[in-house]
Enzyme design. Sequence first.
Site, PDB file in Angstrom:
ATOM      1  N   TYR A 143       0.850  -1.193   0.000  1.00 44.99           N
ATOM      2  CA  TYR A 143       0.000   0.000   0.000  1.00 44.99           C
ATOM      3  C   TYR A 143       0.881   1.237   0.000  1.00 44.99           C
ATOM      4  CZ  TYR A 143      -3.595   3.381   1.380  1.00 44.99           C
ATOM      5  OH  TYR A 143      -4.459   4.459   1.434  1.00 44.99           O
ATOM      6  N   ASP A 238       9.004   2.832   0.520  1.00 49.66           N
ATOM      7  CA  ASP A 238       7.895   3.473   1.205  1.00 49.66           C
ATOM      8  C   ASP A 238       8.041   3.155   2.684  1.00 49.66           C
ATOM      9  OD1 ASP A 238       5.579   4.313   2.377  1.00 49.66           O
ATOM     10  OD2 ASP A 238       4.277   3.652   0.740  1.00 49.66           O
ATOM     11  N   LYS A 266       3.348   9.530   8.686  1.00 46.35           N
ATOM     12  CA  LYS A 266       3.019   9.039  10.022  1.00 46.35           C
ATOM     13  C   LYS A 266       3.918   9.594  11.142  1.00 46.35           C
ATOM     14  CE  LYS A 266       0.131   5.464   8.278  1.00 46.35           C
ATOM     15  NZ  LYS A 266       0.195   4.532   7.183  1.00 46.35           N
TER      16      LYS A 266
HETATM   17  C1  LIG Z   1      -0.320   4.961   5.686  1.00 45.40           C
HETATM   18  C2  LIG Z   1       0.514   4.639   4.524  1.00 45.40           C
HETATM   19  C3  LIG Z   1       0.531   5.457   3.377  1.00 45.40           C
HETATM   20  C4  LIG Z   1      -0.415   6.589   3.194  1.00 45.40           C
HETATM   21  O1  LIG Z   1      -0.270   7.610   4.118  1.00 45.40           O
HETATM   22  P1  LIG Z   1      -1.524   8.583   4.405  1.00 45.40           P
HETATM   23  O2  LIG Z   1      -0.959   9.628   5.315  1.00 45.40           O
HETATM   24  O3  LIG Z   1      -2.585   7.727   5.018  1.00 45.40           O
HETATM   25  O4  LIG Z   1      -1.946   9.126   3.089  1.00 45.40           O
HETATM   26  C5  LIG Z   1       1.442   5.164   2.378  1.00 45.40           C
HETATM   27  N1  LIG Z   1       2.278   4.120   2.481  1.00 45.40           N
HETATM   28  C6  LIG Z   1       2.280   3.313   3.545  1.00 45.40           C
HETATM   29  C7  LIG Z   1       3.260   2.187   3.608  1.00 45.40           C
HETATM   30  C8  LIG Z   1       1.376   3.528   4.587  1.00 45.40           C
HETATM   31  O5  LIG Z   1       1.341   2.673   5.621  1.00 45.40           O
END
Ligand SMILES: *Cc1c(COP(=O)(O)O)cnc(C)c1O
Length: 423
Positions: A143, A238, A266
């Site tokens: 994701y 990511d 985050k």
């Molecule tokens: C949470 C998350 C995102 C997206 O971040 P948001 O602030 O919710 O848009 C992207 N990549 C990873 C791995 C995530 O866990």
Amino acid sequence: METRSLELFAEARKLIPGGVNSPVRACSSVDSTPLFIAAGKGSRIRSADGEEYIDFVQSWGPLLLGHAHPKVLAALREALENGTSFGAPCEAELRLAQAICAAVPSIEMVRMVSSGTEAAMSALRLARGCTGRKKLLKFDGGYHGHADAFLARAGSGVATLSIPGTPGVPEAVVSDTLIAPYNDSQAAEDLFRLHRDEIAAVFVEPAAGNMGLVLPRPGFLESLRALCDRYGALLVFDEVITGFRVAYHGAQGHYRIKPDLTVLGKIIGGGMPVGAYGGKRDLMLQVAPAGPVYQAGTLSGNPAAMAAGLATLRVLRGLDYAALSAAVEDFCRELEGIFAAKGIPARINRLASMFTVFFSEREVTDFASAKNADQTRYTKFYKHLRARGVYIAPSAFETAMVSFAHGREDFRQTLEAADTLEF
Ligand SMILES: *Cc1c(COP(=O)(O)O)cnc(C)c1O
């Protein structure tokens, strides 16, 4: 007692799609309705019904220090007194950039945005702009936020709701998204062979956190680094979850792999909306206004988010990650013991302050094996814990987040609750 939460949810459903502002919160995949949360302190949250829970969600990862950490609140208060946003540079964004570059060796320059989604989307645009190529290689169950190009076989809420893709994303956009199974270096190599000069970037969670927690097999990340080098593509980590969580210097520090670009979010916002992308200087100098790749944001680098993020990193720098990791390891072993004693097949994947319980006989190494785990059992586990004051992710495809505020008593109570589970 969840009366008040139920009342609020009924009202919310009339005005907000599904009653929530992000899908997994609706708790539908675990056959439940959401708790409305009124307050949080340290490892605990209190619902609108006045019930207390040990919180293993921690806002899905940002709160590695736990809820309402005094130093973060103090920094926020001080920032707020001086105004919330100027749309002009402020010193705090420079200081946060310094802290990030000092912590993560592969990041020489960084751009702040307001969410992980925005950061991943912008990193993809930059990768395409720098390489002059269109295609993106990602992994099944990975994701990277909800930008169109990434919404092909994505993890997190997309997996939870069993949506293969999503209406509203033009086929042409995802036709440039190539997908390999996580941990499958051969499949990635096959795609590179097939699309030699077309792949701009490989996007990967260095430890996958959105199909439940799935760890990279030894050699997997190394093979991606080598493939990107061989075929002239950019390796993008990511680290929106893993950044500052797996280690202060991220999963890339832990696994000793240098990506070309890194996506963060985050934790670096300390609970405020934030994202960032950064990497090699020559690549980042392509971002406007230094270079031609356009990306902008009204609230980017706002002093409130920067203050919360900076305060969080400053506290984290002095904390003992190894001790937290050891506490989580002990907890997971005890939980495994409880399941074993009951004859319940379970695999608990864990890394640093993250873990996921998969009700499965088989090792979970990719999205297919994650989906093979027993979701009915997860639902039972979720409901059982929730009824006993323990709040875990309302989805089998998410990772439990432990914070530095969690202590012996939290683990003990959670194990005690798990011990009364019967299938
Ligand atoms: C949470 C998350 C995102 C997206 O971040 P948001 O602030 O919710 O848009 C992207 N990549 C990873 C791995 C995530 O866990």
